[in-house]
Design a protein around this motif. Sequence first.
Motif, PDB file in Angstrom:
ATOM      1  N   TRP A   1     -38.008  -6.385 -14.231  1.00 25.34           N
ATOM      2  CA  TRP A   1     -37.000  -6.640 -15.261  1.00 25.34           C
ATOM      3  C   TRP A   1     -35.869  -5.622 -15.148  1.00 25.34           C
ATOM      4  O   TRP A   1     -36.096  -4.426 -14.975  1.00 25.34           O
ATOM      5  N   ALA A   2     -34.641  -6.119 -15.235  1.00 23.78           N
ATOM      6  CA  ALA A   2     -33.463  -5.259 -15.117  1.00 23.78           C
ATOM      7  C   ALA A   2     -32.883  -4.972 -16.495  1.00 23.78           C
ATOM      8  O   ALA A   2     -32.521  -5.904 -17.221  1.00 23.78           O
ATOM      9  N   PRO A   3     -32.781  -3.703 -16.890  1.00 28.69           N
ATOM     10  CA  PRO A   3     -32.224  -3.376 -18.207  1.00 28.69           C
ATOM     11  C   PRO A   3     -30.728  -3.654 -18.305  1.00 28.69           C
ATOM     12  O   PRO A   3     -30.205  -3.879 -19.397  1.00 28.69           O
ATOM     13  N   VAL A   4     -30.036  -3.617 -17.163  1.00 28.97           N
ATOM     14  CA  VAL A   4     -28.598  -3.907 -17.127  1.00 28.97           C
ATOM     15  C   VAL A   4     -28.413  -5.182 -16.321  1.00 28.97           C
ATOM     16  O   VAL A   4     -28.676  -5.212 -15.114  1.00 28.97           O
ATOM     17  N   ALA A   5     -27.972  -6.251 -16.993  1.00 29.50           N
ATOM     18  CA  ALA A   5     -27.859  -7.531 -16.292  1.00 29.50           C
ATOM     19  C   ALA A   5     -27.052  -8.518 -17.123  1.00 29.50           C
ATOM     20  O   ALA A   5     -26.968  -8.411 -18.350  1.00 29.50           O
ATOM     21  N   VAL A   6     -26.466  -9.504 -16.438  1.00 27.12           N
ATOM     22  CA  VAL A   6     -25.988 -10.718 -17.091  1.00 27.12           C
ATOM     23  C   VAL A   6     -27.178 -11.668 -17.139  1.00 27.12           C
ATOM     24  O   VAL A   6     -27.812 -11.944 -16.115  1.00 27.12           O
ATOM     25  N   ASN A   7     -27.505 -12.142 -18.334  1.00 29.87           N
ATOM     26  CA  ASN A   7     -28.683 -12.974 -18.526  1.00 29.87           C
ATOM     27  C   ASN A   7     -28.284 -14.423 -18.807  1.00 29.87           C
ATOM     28  O   ASN A   7     -27.402 -14.683 -19.642  1.00 29.87           O
ATOM     29  N   ALA A   8     -28.954 -15.344 -18.116  1.00 32.29           N
ATOM     30  CA  ALA A   8     -28.701 -16.769 -18.326  1.00 32.29           C
ATOM     31  C   ALA A   8     -30.014 -17.448 -18.686  1.00 32.29           C
ATOM     32  O   ALA A   8     -30.843 -17.706 -17.805  1.00 32.29           O
ATOM     33  N   PRO A   9     -30.267 -17.713 -19.969  1.00 34.21           N
ATOM     34  CA  PRO A   9     -31.529 -18.357 -20.369  1.00 34.21           C
ATOM     35  C   PRO A   9     -31.652 -19.750 -19.756  1.00 34.21           C
ATOM     36  O   PRO A   9     -30.676 -20.505 -19.692  1.00 34.21           O
ATOM     37  N   VAL A  10     -32.860 -20.073 -19.330  1.00 32.36           N
ATOM     38  CA  VAL A  10     -33.148 -21.384 -18.750  1.00 32.36           C
ATOM     39  C   VAL A  10     -33.834 -22.233 -19.806  1.00 32.36           C
ATOM     40  O   VAL A  10     -34.824 -21.805 -20.420  1.00 32.36           O
ATOM     41  N   ALA A  11     -33.318 -23.434 -20.025  1.00 29.29           N
ATOM     42  CA  ALA A  11     -33.900 -24.313 -21.039  1.00 29.29           C
ATOM     43  C   ALA A  11     -35.335 -24.668 -20.676  1.00 29.29           C
ATOM     44  O   ALA A  11     -35.624 -25.066 -19.537  1.00 29.29           O
ATOM     45  N   ALA A  12     -36.251 -24.507 -21.623  1.00 27.55           N
ATOM     46  CA  ALA A  12     -37.656 -24.835 -21.388  1.00 27.55           C
ATOM     47  C   ALA A  12     -37.858 -26.343 -21.384  1.00 27.55           C
ATOM     48  O   ALA A  12     -37.171 -27.081 -22.103  1.00 27.55           O
ATOM     49  N   PRO A  13     -38.813 -26.826 -20.612  1.00 31.68           N
ATOM     50  CA  PRO A  13     -39.085 -28.266 -20.585  1.00 31.68           C
ATOM     51  C   PRO A  13     -39.867 -28.685 -21.827  1.00 31.68           C
ATOM     52  O   PRO A  13     -40.489 -27.861 -22.501  1.00 31.68           O
ATOM     53  N   SER A  14     -39.841 -29.975 -22.121  1.00 32.16           N
ATOM     54  CA  SER A  14     -40.607 -30.491 -23.258  1.00 32.16           C
ATOM     55  C   SER A  14     -42.092 -30.612 -22.927  1.00 32.16           C
ATOM     56  O   SER A  14     -42.935 -30.675 -23.813  1.00 32.16           O
ATOM     57  N   ALA A  15     -42.392 -30.664 -21.635  1.00 32.54           N
ATOM     58  CA  ALA A  15     -43.774 -30.698 -21.161  1.00 32.54           C
ATOM     59  C   ALA A  15     -43.856 -29.832 -19.912  1.00 32.54           C
ATOM     60  O   ALA A  15     -42.832 -29.487 -19.313  1.00 32.54           O
ATOM     61  N   ALA A  16     -45.067 -29.449 -19.534  1.00 32.82           N
ATOM     62  CA  ALA A  16     -45.247 -28.577 -18.378  1.00 32.82           C
ATOM     63  C   ALA A  16     -44.551 -29.158 -17.147  1.00 32.82           C
ATOM     64  O   ALA A  16     -44.622 -30.365 -16.881  1.00 32.82           O
ATOM     65  N   ALA A  17     -43.865 -28.300 -16.412  1.00 28.17           N
ATOM     66  CA  ALA A  17     -43.136 -28.720 -15.217  1.00 28.17           C
ATOM     67  C   ALA A  17     -43.372 -27.697 -14.112  1.00 28.17           C
ATOM     68  O   ALA A  17     -43.355 -26.481 -14.361  1.00 28.17           O
ATOM     69  N   GLN A  18     -43.579 -28.174 -12.897  1.00 30.11           N
ATOM     70  CA  GLN A  18     -43.809 -27.294 -11.758  1.00 30.11           C
ATOM     71  C   GLN A  18     -42.485 -27.033 -11.040  1.00 30.11           C
ATOM     72  O   GLN A  18     -41.880 -27.931 -10.460  1.00 30.11           O
ATOM     73  N   VAL A  19     -42.038 -25.794 -11.114  1.00 30.08           N
ATOM     74  CA  VAL A  19     -40.871 -25.378 -10.332  1.00 30.08           C
ATOM     75  C   VAL A  19     -41.365 -24.974  -8.950  1.00 30.08           C
ATOM     76  O   VAL A  19     -42.301 -24.178  -8.815  1.00 30.08           O
ATOM     77  N   PHE A  20     -40.741 -25.541  -7.928  1.00 38.37           N
ATOM     78  CA  PHE A  20     -41.141 -25.202  -6.561  1.00 38.37           C
ATOM     79  C   PHE A  20     -39.925 -25.294  -5.644  1.00 38.37           C
ATOM     80  O   PHE A  20     -39.246 -26.310  -5.586  1.00 38.37           O
ATOM     81  N   GLY A  21     -39.674 -24.208  -4.919  1.00 35.61           N
ATOM     82  CA  GLY A  21     -38.558 -24.181  -3.985  1.00 35.61           C
ATOM     83  C   GLY A  21     -37.547 -23.118  -4.361  1.00 35.61           C
ATOM     84  O   GLY A  21     -37.842 -22.175  -5.106  1.00 35.61           O
ATOM     85  N   ALA A  22     -36.341 -23.263  -3.829  1.00 31.99           N
ATOM     86  CA  ALA A  22     -35.298 -22.258  -3.999  1.00 31.99           C
ATOM     87  C   ALA A  22     -34.364 -22.627  -5.147  1.00 31.99           C
ATOM     88  O   ALA A  22     -33.645 -23.631  -5.063  1.00 31.99           O
ATOM     89  N   PRO A  23     -34.330 -21.839  -6.231  1.00 34.16           N
ATOM     90  CA  PRO A  23     -33.315 -22.062  -7.265  1.00 34.16           C
ATOM     91  C   PRO A  23     -31.909 -21.905  -6.674  1.00 34.16           C
ATOM     92  O   PRO A  23     -31.699 -21.107  -5.752  1.00 34.16           O
TER      93      PRO A  23
END
Length: 519
Positions: free
Chosen positions: A393-415
Amino acid sequence: MRKTPALLAAGAFLAASVLAAPPASAFTGPGGEAPPAVRTDVVVPSFDGTPIHTNFFPALGLQTGEKAPTVMVGPGFGLPGGRIPSTTTSTLIGSIGIAPLREAGYNVLTWDPRGFGFSGGEAYVNNPAYEGRDGQVLIDFIAQQPEAELDAPGDPVLGMAGASYGGGIQFVLASLDQRVDAIAPTIAWNNLTTSLYKAGSFKSGWGTLLCLEGSVTGQLGELVGNSGALAAPVRKACREGMTYPNTLSPESVAYFDSLTPQSMFTSITAPTLIIQGTVDTLFTLDEATRNYNLIKSTGTEVKMLQFCGGHGLCSSGVAGPDRITDAVLDWFSKHLDGRDVSTGPGFEFIDQLGTTRAAEGYPAPVGALTGTGKGTLLLSPAAISGGVIAAAWAPVAVNAPVAAPSAAAQVFGAPQLTLTYRGTSRTPNTHVYAQIIDKSRSSLVAGNQVTPVPLVLDGTERTITVPLEEISYLVTPQSRLVLQVTPSSSVYTYPKVTALTSFTASVSLPVIGDYPVVQ
């Protein structure tokens, strides 16, 4: 090269008996003769006369006159070849041990790579012209061993295993020599430039450790009569990366690029089992994915097996290395012994909770989770985050919250990250670092991964879109994923620029479909 699936009669005996076999020393032949002996530190002169220290372990249960396939097992960088026959599979790095291979009926050959252990010469980092040719000489040596099953004179039935440096040599040797019948490279790389100098930022944590390890082991080797050390182009790259301004010269980049061209992977015909760690921060998932895609593109049989481990630590405590021994033995049983053995689905991936799922190939995205954020950062050498070899975790950063899914979702690969920025500096070329954290899990960084993003601070507003390091992460409605863009990460070299810079960031995380769980 394996020509037919025919088995020696002794193979059937081994398959039925080795798991219950007593130690090799307890065996005697029909006439009371001793079993084939282990040979350690046999010196094999390489093509240029360099002495390569070699160890040969006959399969357990093998009787005098019987033969078995052989597996070459290479060590990690800076290390000597294994000399302990009881070595088991490593749960950390995922490398199969000498013992399970011998118990399954395979001879095992290990060696000290040139420049390391008791071998002579200098380490060129798995250069086909040096370490590759050393490997070819070792294949010649194997073919001369009375316990080695042959496809033809001078052509042993041959597999390869090993992790990291011992994984990389498998790609090199399989591309050079058709006598290699099957390989199982673990936590290896596609390109050392993208591994250690991604986007022109030196991976100082791992780079320094490797350079120091290579130098120290070479110097210690001299104390026991080994003239080994790092070769001149490797020493040059280490010196450039470890000293200000931590920039590799075009010559060093060209040298590392030359070691593993794409044509090397596309020339491999040996069936390939790629084993890769999801939290490996030295050779990341992207390195293994490129190897997988290149080899598969030519029609060569290839399988991917992922586990939570490698050059990194699995924070969940669930690694999944228990699958590795069976997977490697099944691979060799099929491709060395010619048995009708299932090697499972073509692609097995694991999430941060330890659940393994199966696909026939690389899972394609069917959707995405997205996030946006903006802010201003003072880029400065003082803005430090992360550990030496893992992001935090970085104490100094620009933060971009990611919207949570309504149901479990598998993230796989390169954002995919798109970054619009503006800043001014006398030294315009610099980097920021992007990572995905999960605030619902104490702000742990997904996969321990962080990606350098190159900037040009010339006062102009610029936009750049880059892929981040691949991750495998199960996201639930309770997850609180956040993209962080931070001025610095200890995984990479510290920044040299001080500049106030504005950012607008957007990120898209690939979501794949629901794949079956591997029990």
